[in-house]
Design a protein around this motif. Structure first.
Motif, PDB file in Angstrom:
ATOM      1  N   GLU A 255      12.075   5.830  -8.786  1.00 26.93           N
ATOM      2  CA  GLU A 255      12.302   6.091 -10.214  1.00 26.93           C
ATOM      3  C   GLU A 255      12.824   4.876 -10.967  1.00 26.93           C
ATOM      4  N   ILE A 256      12.962   3.765 -10.251  1.00 27.74           N
ATOM      5  CA  ILE A 256      13.265   2.506 -10.929  1.00 27.74           C
ATOM      6  C   ILE A 256      12.109   2.186 -11.894  1.00 27.74           C
ATOM      7  N   MET A 257      10.933   2.776 -11.619  1.00 24.12           N
ATOM      8  CA  MET A 257       9.753   2.526 -12.473  1.00 24.12           C
ATOM      9  C   MET A 257       9.653   3.532 -13.616  1.00 24.12           C
ATOM     10  N   GLY A 258      10.577   4.470 -13.672  1.00 28.14           N
ATOM     11  CA  GLY A 258      10.536   5.472 -14.749  1.00 28.14           C
ATOM     12  C   GLY A 258      10.712   6.859 -14.186  1.00 28.14           C
ATOM     13  N   LYS A 259      11.162   7.764 -15.040  1.00 26.82           N
ATOM     14  CA  LYS A 259      11.460   9.126 -14.581  1.00 26.82           C
ATOM     15  C   LYS A 259      10.219   9.777 -13.974  1.00 26.82           C
ATOM     16  N   GLY A 260      10.391  10.386 -12.799  1.00 27.25           N
ATOM     17  CA  GLY A 260       9.280  11.100 -12.169  1.00 27.25           C
ATOM     18  C   GLY A 260       8.320  10.186 -11.399  1.00 27.25           C
ATOM     19  N   ALA A 261       8.574   8.867 -11.415  1.00 29.90           N
ATOM     20  CA  ALA A 261       7.646   7.946 -10.728  1.00 29.90           C
ATOM     21  C   ALA A 261       7.735   8.117  -9.206  1.00 29.90           C
ATOM     22  N   THR A 262       6.612   7.888  -8.546  1.00 31.28           N
ATOM     23  CA  THR A 262       6.598   7.911  -7.079  1.00 31.28           C
ATOM     24  C   THR A 262       6.102   6.549  -6.589  1.00 31.28           C
ATOM     25  N   THR A 263       6.338   6.312  -5.317  1.00 26.53           N
ATOM     26  CA  THR A 263       5.988   5.013  -4.737  1.00 26.53           C
ATOM     27  C   THR A 263       4.510   4.947  -4.367  1.00 26.53           C
ATOM     28  N   THR A 264       3.952   3.742  -4.533  1.00 30.60           N
ATOM     29  CA  THR A 264       2.611   3.469  -4.000  1.00 30.60           C
ATOM     30  C   THR A 264       2.795   2.510  -2.829  1.00 30.60           C
ATOM     31  N   PHE A 265       1.988   2.697  -1.806  1.00 32.97           N
ATOM     32  CA  PHE A 265       2.060   1.757  -0.683  1.00 32.97           C
ATOM     33  C   PHE A 265       0.688   1.118  -0.514  1.00 32.97           C
ATOM     34  N   THR A 266       0.664  -0.197  -0.562  1.00 33.25           N
ATOM     35  CA  THR A 266      -0.609  -0.910  -0.466  1.00 33.25           C
ATOM     36  C   THR A 266      -0.732  -1.559   0.908  1.00 33.25           C
ATOM     37  N   ALA A 267      -1.810  -1.192   1.615  1.00 31.53           N
ATOM     38  CA  ALA A 267      -2.087  -1.873   2.883  1.00 31.53           C
ATOM     39  C   ALA A 267      -3.219  -2.854   2.602  1.00 31.53           C
ATOM     40  N   GLN A 268      -2.927  -4.145   2.779  1.00 35.02           N
ATOM     41  CA  GLN A 268      -3.954  -5.157   2.528  1.00 35.02           C
ATOM     42  C   GLN A 268      -5.010  -5.028   3.627  1.00 35.02           C
ATOM     43  N   GLU A 269      -6.230  -4.763   3.253  1.00 35.66           N
ATOM     44  CA  GLU A 269      -7.294  -4.611   4.254  1.00 35.66           C
ATOM     45  C   GLU A 269      -8.565  -5.249   3.732  1.00 35.66           C
ATOM     46  N   GLN A 270      -9.530  -5.487   4.646  1.00 36.81           N
ATOM     47  CA  GLN A 270     -10.812  -6.034   4.205  1.00 36.81           C
ATOM     48  C   GLN A 270     -11.905  -5.009   4.423  1.00 36.81           C
ATOM     49  N   PRO A 271     -12.863  -4.791   3.563  1.00 38.08           N
ATOM     50  CA  PRO A 271     -13.088  -5.581   2.349  1.00 38.08           C
ATOM     51  C   PRO A 271     -12.147  -5.201   1.197  1.00 38.08           C
ATOM     52  N   LEU A 272     -11.526  -4.009   1.273  1.00 39.32           N
ATOM     53  CA  LEU A 272     -10.698  -3.575   0.143  1.00 39.32           C
ATOM     54  C   LEU A 272      -9.337  -3.101   0.611  1.00 39.32           C
ATOM     55  N   ARG A 273      -8.316  -3.372  -0.164  1.00 39.90           N
ATOM     56  CA  ARG A 273      -6.992  -2.858   0.184  1.00 39.90           C
ATOM     57  C   ARG A 273      -6.999  -1.329   0.074  1.00 39.90           C
ATOM     58  N   LYS A 274      -6.072  -0.685   0.848  1.00 43.38           N
ATOM     59  CA  LYS A 274      -5.990   0.778   0.795  1.00 43.38           C
ATOM     60  C   LYS A 274      -4.651   1.168   0.188  1.00 43.38           C
ATOM     61  N   LYS A 275      -4.697   2.053  -0.810  1.00 43.67           N
ATOM     62  CA  LYS A 275      -3.442   2.449  -1.449  1.00 43.67           C
ATOM     63  C   LYS A 275      -3.107   3.887  -1.089  1.00 43.67           C
ATOM     64  N   THR A 276      -1.856   4.112  -0.733  1.00 40.72           N
ATOM     65  CA  THR A 276      -1.361   5.479  -0.549  1.00 40.72           C
ATOM     66  C   THR A 276      -0.446   5.742  -1.728  1.00 40.72           C
ATOM     67  N   THR A 277      -0.723   6.802  -2.456  1.00 38.60           N
ATOM     68  CA  THR A 277       0.059   7.033  -3.686  1.00 38.60           C
ATOM     69  C   THR A 277       0.909   8.305  -3.563  1.00 38.60           C
ATOM     70  N   GLY A 278       1.792   8.485  -4.539  1.00 30.13           N
ATOM     71  CA  GLY A 278       2.575   9.731  -4.626  1.00 30.13           C
ATOM     72  C   GLY A 278       3.643   9.860  -3.554  1.00 30.13           C
ATOM     73  N   ILE A 279       4.128   8.729  -3.037  1.00 27.13           N
ATOM     74  CA  ILE A 279       5.140   8.806  -1.958  1.00 27.13           C
ATOM     75  C   ILE A 279       6.497   9.167  -2.567  1.00 27.13           C
ATOM     76  N   PRO A 280       7.081  10.296  -2.121  1.00 24.65           N
ATOM     77  CA  PRO A 280       8.389  10.679  -2.661  1.00 24.65           C
ATOM     78  C   PRO A 280       9.498   9.889  -1.978  1.00 24.65           C
ATOM     79  N   ARG A 281      10.748  10.175  -2.349  1.00 22.71           N
ATOM     80  CA  ARG A 281      11.872   9.498  -1.708  1.00 22.71           C
ATOM     81  C   ARG A 281      12.269  10.287  -0.462  1.00 22.71           C
ATOM     82  N   PHE A 282      12.125   9.665   0.706  1.00 23.59           N
ATOM     83  CA  PHE A 282      12.432  10.368   1.957  1.00 23.59           C
ATOM     84  C   PHE A 282      13.899  10.239   2.342  1.00 23.59           C
ATOM     85  N   VAL A 283      14.592   9.295   1.726  1.00 23.53           N
ATOM     86  CA  VAL A 283      15.972   9.011   2.131  1.00 23.53           C
ATOM     87  C   VAL A 283      16.885   9.125   0.907  1.00 23.53           C
ATOM     88  N   GLN A 284      17.958   9.888   1.048  1.00 18.92           N
ATOM     89  CA  GLN A 284      18.921  10.027  -0.055  1.00 18.92           C
ATOM     90  C   GLN A 284      20.298   9.589   0.424  1.00 18.92           C
TER      91      GLN A 284
END
Ligand code: HEM
Length: 491
Positions: free
Chosen positions: A441-470
């Motif tokens: 939420e450092i990116m704004g209220k309700g925001a979730t994390t994106t995780f980018t795995a650099q891959e070839q030919p195209l990077r793969k993005k995992t979106t909507g990652i919530p906060r697993f640790v409080q």
């Protein structure tokens, strides 16, 4: 000439992890009466374990260490002028609106929801007593003996934080922990076994020695006349002062609750949506990419395709030469952002070798000694994701008591947390705070994390990652030397 660390004056946990003592508890204390607290301290100072102790020795059954908050030191007689020789982070503590922003402690992690660390002065945490033992009975009797002495010294036990040792040195998400640790130079460790990038000057972790800037870290000090019994050594940088910090360190303590079921459910759901054949293997691979090591500990930078037991504690690797682009270990993985190793400077000069060399030197200034332990019963004793997902347990009463030592909380722990872990734009990424422990939420209220795995030919993005640790509690502590403990008992 190297300035050997005075191990007999340094509290043991700073130098060693006490791996041979699997039973541990942390007692959070409040002092109700100055003189009684001082008399208790006189007694405990004689019992505190120093860094010469060998846990391999059969006669050694337990270890005791202690650290104080700013409030605790004030009760013991440290006045404002002396307190001002400590860093601002320590003086202000972990719970201020500014620190909240630096650390990302909002939402469920807001200090107003914490179980400890946010108390009013009357019930504030003044000290933490860290107790370790080889057996459960040993720990129980250590705690019992301490409890008796609290009663006679007007000390309130605010909280008893228990710990657990999990299967194969793992944390609750199921990953082997405690692998990558810097090694303090001149502290009696086997330096010849270490790669040079991992050998760090003592002044990065304890006061009174040169740090990686070839300077002495700013050490808390007292006017010489306050040291009636001439216990402390002269301050190296200021005449007429005695060094209160020498051989001591700053302890960061964060109680981090882990949503283990939520973590693995998210991994399962993500790979199912991607339509893979082998869900289990893919879940494992996605989580490993987020951490930067496989569950068995082997680093992706060395074993990108599958875990390899031969490398389960392997730590002598970098990223610059063989994984510059993050095709093996993604650039935003937890371990790669918490320690970018030889790849911190990326294309900052026209020579890869120069960048590597500079990165290694630079990174020596941003290391921490991690000494935490897990707490709470595991969802499944094996920590296996399939067992976690089929378990009927859904509670969240488990996590990591994250403890780390550094000489400069602002430059080491806080920089790591703010500039790397919580930074969505780390190393050219875009909306990717740390996927394991970052604050989306450092990116704004309700925001979730994106995780980018650099891959070839195209990077793969995992979106909507919530906060697993409080965050459930925390404080900054000063862990004094044995000498300074005696001074605090007498000043
Ligand atoms: C629940 C919270 C956390 C979990 C589950 C977690 C998990 C892990 C794991 C599995 C590793 C790899 C094993 C190892 O090298 O020891 C690791 C490494 C590391 N973590 Fe965390 N961690 C947590 C919190 C933190 C925090 C709060 C920080 C600092 C702000 C941090 C900094 C590091 C560092 C510096 C490394 C070593 C990186 C390297 O040198 O390769 N971790 N963590």
């Amino acid at each position: 000439m190297a300035n050997k660390v005075e191990l007999e004056d340094v509290q043991g946990i700073i130098i060693k992890g006490y791996g041979k003592m699997p039973h541990a508890a942390y007692l959070l204390l409040h002092f109700n009466e100055k003189q009684k607290a001082k008399s208790w301290l006189t007694d405990i100072a004689e019992k505190v374990t120093n860094a010469t102790l060998s846990t391999k020795d059969d006669a050694v059954k337990h270890a005791i260490n202690i650290a104080f908050t700013q409030k605790g030191l004030a009760i013991l007689g440290i006045n404002d002028t002396v307190m001002n020789t400590f860093s601002r982070e320590f003086e202000e503590g972990m719970v201020t609106p500014h620190r909240q922003r630096v650390l990302g402690d909002f939402g469920e992690s807001d200090p107003k929801h914490w179980d400890w660390g946010n108390e009013s002065d009357k019930q504030a945490v003044d000290a933490v007593l860290l107790l370790y033992a080889k057996s459960k009975e040993g720990l129980d009797s250590l705690i019992e003996a301490q409890q008796k002495s609290f009663d006679t010294h007007a000390i309130s036990l605010l909280n008893r934080l228990d710990t657990v040792s999990l299967h194969e040195n793992k944390e609750h998400f199921g990953f082997r922990d405690g692998i990558a640790q810097p090694v303090m130079k001149d502290a009696g460790r086997r330096e010849e076994k270490e790669h040079s990038a991992n050998l760090i000057n003592p002044g990065e972790f304890i006061f009174g020695y040169k740090n990686e800037y070839d300077q002495y870290p700013f050490s808390p000090n007292v006017p010489s006349e306050m040291d009636h019994q001439d216990i402390l050594t002269p301050d190296l940088t200021t005449q007429g002062r005695k060094d209160l910090g020498k051989n001591g360190s700053m302890l960061v303590f964060r109680q981090m609750q882990q949503d283990v079921v939520g973590f693995w459910k998210f991994m399962e759901q993500s790979v199912t949506e991607q339509g893979v054949d082998d869900t289990s293997a893919s879940m494992d691979a996605l989580a490993a990419k987020m951490v930067g090591r496989w569950r068995n500990g082997s680093p992706l930078a060395k074993c990108p395709l599958e875990p390899n037991d031969k490398y389960k504690t392997f730590d002598n690797f970098g990223y610059a030469q063989h994984d510059f682009d993050g095709f093996k270990c993604p650039i935003g993985a937890h371990i790669r952002r918490a320690n970018p190793r030889d790849n911190f400077l990326r294309n900052s000069s026209n020579s890869k070798e120069k960048d590597m060399e500079k990165s290694q030197k630079f990174m020596k200034r941003f290391r921490i000694l991690r000494r935490g332990r897990s707490y709470g019963e595991p969802i499944s004793p094996t920590l296996d994701p399939k067992e976690v997902l089929s378990s009927s347990k859904t509670d969240k009463d488990r996590g990591l008591h994250f403890l780390c030592f550094n000489a400069n909380i602002g430059r080491q722990f806080e920089l790591m947390q703010q500039t790397w872990i919580n930074n969505p734009k780390f190393a050219g990424l875009y909306e990717d705070p740390d996927p394991i422990i970052g604050y989306p939420e450092i990116m704004g209220k309700g925001a979730t994390t994106t995780f980018t795995a650099q891959e070839q030919p195209l990077r793969k993005k995992t979106t909507g990652i919530p906060r697993f640790v409080q965050i459930k509690g925390g404080a900054y502590f000063f862990m004094p030397s044995i000498r300074a403990l005696k001074f605090l008992a007498n000043c």
